[in-house]
Design a protein around this motif. Structure first.
Motif, PDB file in Angstrom:
ATOM      1  N   GLU A  90       0.818  -1.210   0.000  1.00  0.00           N
ATOM      2  CA  GLU A  90       0.000   0.000   0.000  1.00  0.00           C
ATOM      3  C   GLU A  90       0.854   1.264   0.000  1.00  0.00           C
ATOM      4  OE1 GLU A  90      -2.599  -0.220   3.315  1.00  0.00           O
ATOM      5  OE2 GLU A  90      -3.631  -2.040   2.631  1.00  0.00           O
ATOM      6  N   ASN A  91       2.107   1.143   0.423  1.00  0.00           N
ATOM      7  CA  ASN A  91       2.999   2.308   0.480  1.00  0.00           C
ATOM      8  C   ASN A  91       3.843   2.477  -0.777  1.00  0.00           C
ATOM      9  OD1 ASN A  91       2.108   2.738   3.120  1.00  0.00           O
ATOM     10  ND2 ASN A  91       3.730   1.477   4.004  1.00  0.00           N
ATOM     11  N   VAL A  92       3.645   1.602  -1.750  1.00  0.00           N
ATOM     12  CA  VAL A  92       4.400   1.669  -3.005  1.00  0.00           C
ATOM     13  C   VAL A  92       3.405   1.687  -4.162  1.00  0.00           C
ATOM     14  CG1 VAL A  92       6.161   0.560  -4.432  1.00  0.00           C
ATOM     15  CG2 VAL A  92       6.279   0.363  -1.939  1.00  0.00           C
ATOM     16  N   PRO A  93       3.457   2.706  -5.049  1.00  0.00           N
ATOM     17  CA  PRO A  93       2.473   2.789  -6.130  1.00  0.00           C
ATOM     18  C   PRO A  93       2.617   1.695  -7.186  1.00  0.00           C
ATOM     19  CG  PRO A  93       4.160   4.487  -6.358  1.00  0.00           C
ATOM     20  CD  PRO A  93       4.375   3.856  -5.035  1.00  0.00           C
ATOM     21  N   ARG A  94       3.791   1.098  -7.302  1.00  0.00           N
ATOM     22  CA  ARG A  94       3.993   0.041  -8.289  1.00  0.00           C
ATOM     23  C   ARG A  94       3.839  -1.334  -7.652  1.00  0.00           C
ATOM     24  NH1 ARG A  94       9.118   1.677 -12.150  1.00  0.00           N
ATOM     25  NH2 ARG A  94       8.470   3.812 -12.633  1.00  0.00           N
ATOM     26  N   ARG A  95       3.571  -2.333  -8.484  1.00  0.00           N
ATOM     27  CA  ARG A  95       3.498  -3.697  -7.979  1.00  0.00           C
ATOM     28  C   ARG A  95       4.895  -4.164  -7.606  1.00  0.00           C
ATOM     29  NH1 ARG A  95       0.899  -8.534 -11.476  1.00  0.00           N
ATOM     30  NH2 ARG A  95      -0.911  -7.116 -11.297  1.00  0.00           N
ATOM     31  N   LEU A  96       5.047  -4.670  -6.391  1.00  0.00           N
ATOM     32  CA  LEU A  96       6.351  -5.127  -5.923  1.00  0.00           C
ATOM     33  C   LEU A  96       6.768  -6.397  -6.657  1.00  0.00           C
ATOM     34  CD1 LEU A  96       5.924  -4.563  -2.086  1.00  0.00           C
ATOM     35  CD2 LEU A  96       7.244  -3.169  -3.678  1.00  0.00           C
ATOM     36  N   PHE A  97       8.010  -6.403  -7.122  1.00  0.00           N
ATOM     37  CA  PHE A  97       8.547  -7.560  -7.842  1.00  0.00           C
ATOM     38  C   PHE A  97       9.708  -8.132  -7.041  1.00  0.00           C
ATOM     39  CE2 PHE A  97      11.523  -9.345 -11.039  1.00  0.00           C
ATOM     40  CZ  PHE A  97      10.705 -10.378 -11.485  1.00  0.00           C
ATOM     41  N   TRP A  98       9.569  -9.404  -6.601  1.00  0.00           N
ATOM     42  CA  TRP A  98      10.534 -10.039  -5.711  1.00  0.00           C
ATOM     43  C   TRP A  98      11.543 -10.907  -6.452  1.00  0.00           C
ATOM     44  CZ3 TRP A  98      10.176  -8.955  -0.482  1.00  0.00           C
ATOM     45  CH2 TRP A  98       9.002  -8.320  -0.068  1.00  0.00           C
ATOM     46  N   GLY A  99      11.362 -11.094  -7.734  1.00  0.00           N
ATOM     47  CA  GLY A  99      12.194 -12.030  -8.487  1.00  0.00           C
ATOM     48  C   GLY A  99      13.671 -11.681  -8.523  1.00  0.00           C
ATOM     49  N   GLN A 100      14.034 -10.404  -8.343  1.00  0.00           N
ATOM     50  CA  GLN A 100      15.436  -9.982  -8.374  1.00  0.00           C
ATOM     51  C   GLN A 100      16.035  -9.803  -6.988  1.00  0.00           C
ATOM     52  OE1 GLN A 100      17.340  -9.677 -11.135  1.00  0.00           O
ATOM     53  NE2 GLN A 100      15.598 -10.506 -12.249  1.00  0.00           N
ATOM     54  N   CYS A 101      15.260 -10.095  -5.943  1.00  0.00           N
ATOM     55  CA  CYS A 101      15.747  -9.905  -4.576  1.00  0.00           C
ATOM     56  C   CYS A 101      16.610 -11.092  -4.167  1.00  0.00           C
ATOM     57  CB  CYS A 101      14.576  -9.733  -3.608  1.00  0.00           C
ATOM     58  SG  CYS A 101      15.093  -9.367  -1.923  1.00  0.00           S
ATOM     59  N   LYS A 102      17.898 -10.849  -3.987  1.00  0.00           N
ATOM     60  CA  LYS A 102      18.840 -11.909  -3.626  1.00  0.00           C
ATOM     61  C   LYS A 102      19.289 -11.822  -2.167  1.00  0.00           C
ATOM     62  CE  LYS A 102      21.339 -14.140  -6.115  1.00  0.00           C
ATOM     63  NZ  LYS A 102      21.466 -15.579  -6.420  1.00  0.00           N
ATOM     64  N   ILE A 103      18.871 -10.759  -1.455  1.00  0.00           N
ATOM     65  CA  ILE A 103      19.352 -10.524  -0.093  1.00  0.00           C
ATOM     66  C   ILE A 103      18.178 -10.381   0.872  1.00  0.00           C
ATOM     67  CG2 ILE A 103      20.684  -8.977   1.383  1.00  0.00           C
ATOM     68  CD1 ILE A 103      22.372 -10.397  -0.712  1.00  0.00           C
ATOM     69  N   TYR A 104      18.177 -11.205   1.923  1.00  0.00           N
ATOM     70  CA  TYR A 104      17.185 -11.107   2.997  1.00  0.00           C
ATOM     71  C   TYR A 104      17.936 -11.050   4.328  1.00  0.00           C
ATOM     72  CZ  TYR A 104      13.634 -12.325  -0.440  1.00  0.00           C
ATOM     73  OH  TYR A 104      12.813 -12.317  -1.538  1.00  0.00           O
ATOM     74  N   ILE A 105      17.631 -10.014   5.122  1.00  0.00           N
ATOM     75  CA  ILE A 105      18.347  -9.783   6.376  1.00  0.00           C
ATOM     76  C   ILE A 105      17.359  -9.868   7.533  1.00  0.00           C
ATOM     77  CG2 ILE A 105      19.895  -8.230   7.614  1.00  0.00           C
ATOM     78  CD1 ILE A 105      20.317  -6.761   4.903  1.00  0.00           C
ATOM     79  N   PHE A 106      17.679 -10.711   8.515  1.00  0.00           N
ATOM     80  CA  PHE A 106      16.878 -10.796   9.732  1.00  0.00           C
ATOM     81  C   PHE A 106      17.513  -9.930  10.811  1.00  0.00           C
ATOM     82  CE2 PHE A 106      16.213 -15.124   7.867  1.00  0.00           C
ATOM     83  CZ  PHE A 106      14.866 -14.958   7.548  1.00  0.00           C
ATOM     84  N   GLY A 107      16.678  -9.127  11.486  1.00  0.00           N
ATOM     85  CA  GLY A 107      17.176  -8.354  12.605  1.00  0.00           C
ATOM     86  C   GLY A 107      17.510  -9.269  13.780  1.00  0.00           C
ATOM     87  N   GLU A 108      18.409  -8.816  14.650  1.00  0.00           N
ATOM     88  CA  GLU A 108      18.886  -9.651  15.753  1.00  0.00           C
ATOM     89  C   GLU A 108      17.750 -10.049  16.694  1.00  0.00           C
ATOM     90  OE1 GLU A 108      22.894  -9.780  18.478  1.00  0.00           O
ATOM     91  OE2 GLU A 108      22.138  -7.844  17.819  1.00  0.00           O
TER      92      GLU A 108
END
Length: 391
Positions: A90-108
C-alpha cells in the motif's frame, strides 16, 4: 475451403493472445533488491525493502545523476510477515517484484525469538528464490538497507559480493529450509554489522555492511554468534574456505610466516566404539605469501618446521569452534548427526530423539596434514643481508 481456413484461424488466435493480457509492464513494477525483516518492541513484524530507481535524470541534460541514489527504502508493519508485506504494498504505487531480490536480512531481535514463520512464508511465496542469501544483522536489519556504499550502487549489492567473493560464508533460503528440517536442526548464517569508519564522508551513512562472524541457530532461534576466527574454523568444517590466510610464529623467531591455502579437503570419519567419536582429517596445501622472519624457506628442513606450525594452528582454530558448538550452543551445524546416521543407522535410531544430549558428548579427534607447495619467488627474506639469513 478458404472459409474453413479462416474460421480455424479465428479459433486459434485468441489463445495465443491471451498470454499477454496479464502482463505487467516494467515501468509498473517496483523491483526489490534487498529485504530486511525486524521484530518490533510490540511484537509486530516490520518488513523493509530496498527498491531500485530505474532512472535518475539530471535537470536540463540527459544521463544519470551521479549525486542521486539508485535505491530508496519503504517499509510495512503487521502482525506477521504476510500482513506486513500486504501493508508495504500500500505504500508503493507500483506492484512489488521479488524475483530480483537476492538478499534477505533478519534483525537480531527477530532471530533471537525465532524465524520459523518467516522462513515458512518465504518458502511458500512464489517471489523469494531458493538461492537468495540470508543474513542476520547486529541490531535492526533495516539500518543495513540505508547504508550508502562508496563503491557499489547499493548496500544489497555489497552484501551479495561479500558472500560470494570474500568470506566464503554464505547461506541460502534453501540451505536454511533443509537444515532446519534435517537431523541436526541447526544452521549458521553470516552475521553482519555496519562498518564504522573514522573517515569524513560526503553523505550520511556512507559505509558498507560487513560480515563480522556467524549467527548460530538451533531449531529456528539464534543461540549465539561466532567471532571471525571461530567462523573460519566453521568454514574449514564445512569445507567452504575460499580466501584465508594463516599466520604462524616459529619458536625462537621474531615475526610471522603467512600462508594462503590453495587446496584443502576434509574427511569425516564417524566411529562408535563404546564412545561416539568423530575423526576429522584435514589435508591442506598452500603458498607462503609473507616471511617476516630471518629463515630461508628454500631449506627443506625449515619448511617442515613451518608445516608443523600450520598443522598446529589449524587444529587449534577448528578445536575452538567445535568446543563452542558442542558446549555453549549445542548446535550441530557441522552435521555430525547425518554422518553417524549414514554409517550407523541402527545406533542412530536409538539416539536421534536425544541428539541434543548426545552431540556434546561426541569425542572429536582432529588430524591435520599441511604441505607448502611454494615458498614464493624468493627463498631468503627480502631486503635482508645474506649474513643475517638463518638456514
Amino acid at each position: 475451403m478458404k472459409k474453413h481456413h479462416f474460421i480455424l484461424m479465428l479459433l486459434f488466435i485468441p489463445p495465443l493472445l491471451s498470454g499477454c493480457w496479464g502482463r505487467v509492464e516494467l515501468q509498473d513494477l517496483g523491483i526489490i533488491n534487498a529485504t530486511a525483516i525486524d521484530r518490533l518492541d510490540d511484537g509486530k513484524t516490520r518488513v523493509s525493502v530496498q527498491i531500485f530507481i530505474p532512472r535518475t535524470i539530471t535537470s536540463g541534460q540527459g544521463g544519470e545523476d551521479p549525486s542521486a541514489g539508485s535505491t530508496f527504502v519503504r517499509e510495512g508493519t503487521g502482525d506477521n510477515l504476510a500482513h506486513a508485506i500486504s501493508n508495504l504494498q500500500e505504500n508503493v504505487p507500483r506492484r512489488l517484484f521479488w524475483g530480483q531480490c537476492k538478499i534477505y536480512i533478519f534483525g537480531e531481535e527477530l532471530a533471537l525469538n525465532g524465524i520459523r514463520n518467516e522462513i515458512d512464508f518465504m518458502a511458500r511465496h512464489p517471489g523469494p528464490r531458493g538461492n537468495a542469501f540470508l543474513f542476520v544483522s547486529k541490531g535492526e536489519a533495516m539500518e543495513m538497507l540505508t547504508l550508502v556504499p562508496p563503491l557499489e550502487r547499493y548496500s544489497g549489492e555489497a552484501l551479495r559480493k561479500s558472500a560470494e567473493e570474500e568470506s566464503g560464508l554464505k547461506t541460502t533460503l534453501r540451505d536454511v529450509d533443509m537444515a532446519l528440517m534435517g537431523t541436526s536442526e541447526s544452521v549458521s548464517m553470516p552475521y553482519i554489522k555496519k562498518l564504522e569508519s573514522t573517515e569524513q564522508t560526503k553523505k550520511p551513512n556512507e559505509t558498507i555492511p560487513v560480515i563480522d562472524g556467524a549467527a548460530i541457530f538451533k531449531k529456528d532461534k539464534m543461540v549465539g554468534t561466532l567471532n571471525k576466527e571461530e567462523t573460519r574454523g566453521l568454514l574449514w568444517l564445512n569445507d567452504a574456505v575460499k580466501r584465508s590466510t594463516i599466520s604462524v610464529q616459529i619458536e625462537g623467531q621474531d615475526g610471522e610466516i603467512s600462508m594462503t591455502p590453495t587446496a584443502g579437503k576434509i574427511e569425516f570419519s564417524p566411529k562408535i566404539d563404546g564412545n561416539w567419536i568423530m575423526n576429522l582429517n584435514f589435508k591442506i596445501s598452500g603458498d607462503i605469501v609473507q616471511n617476516e622472519t630471518h629463515l630461508n624457506l628454500m631449506n627443506k628442513d625449515v619448511l617442515k618446521i613451518v608445516e608443523k606450525e600450520y598443522e598446529t594452528a589449524l587444529k587449534e582454530r577448528v578445536t575452538e569452534t567445535v568446543e563452542k558448538l558442542q558446549q555453549e550452543f549445542d548446535a550441530d551445524v557441522a552435521d555430525f548427526g547425518r554422518r553417524f546416521h549414514q554409517k550407523y543407522p541402527k545406533e542412530w535410531s536409538k539416539v536421534k530423539d536425544n541428539w541434543d544430549e548426545k552431540f556434546p558428548e561426541v569425542e572429536v579427534n582432529i588430524h591435520v596434514n599441511a604441505k607448502i607447495k611454494g615458498p614464493g619467488y624468493i627463498g631468503p627474506p627480502a631486503a635482508l643481508p645474506r649474513n643475517e639469513v638463518k638456514e
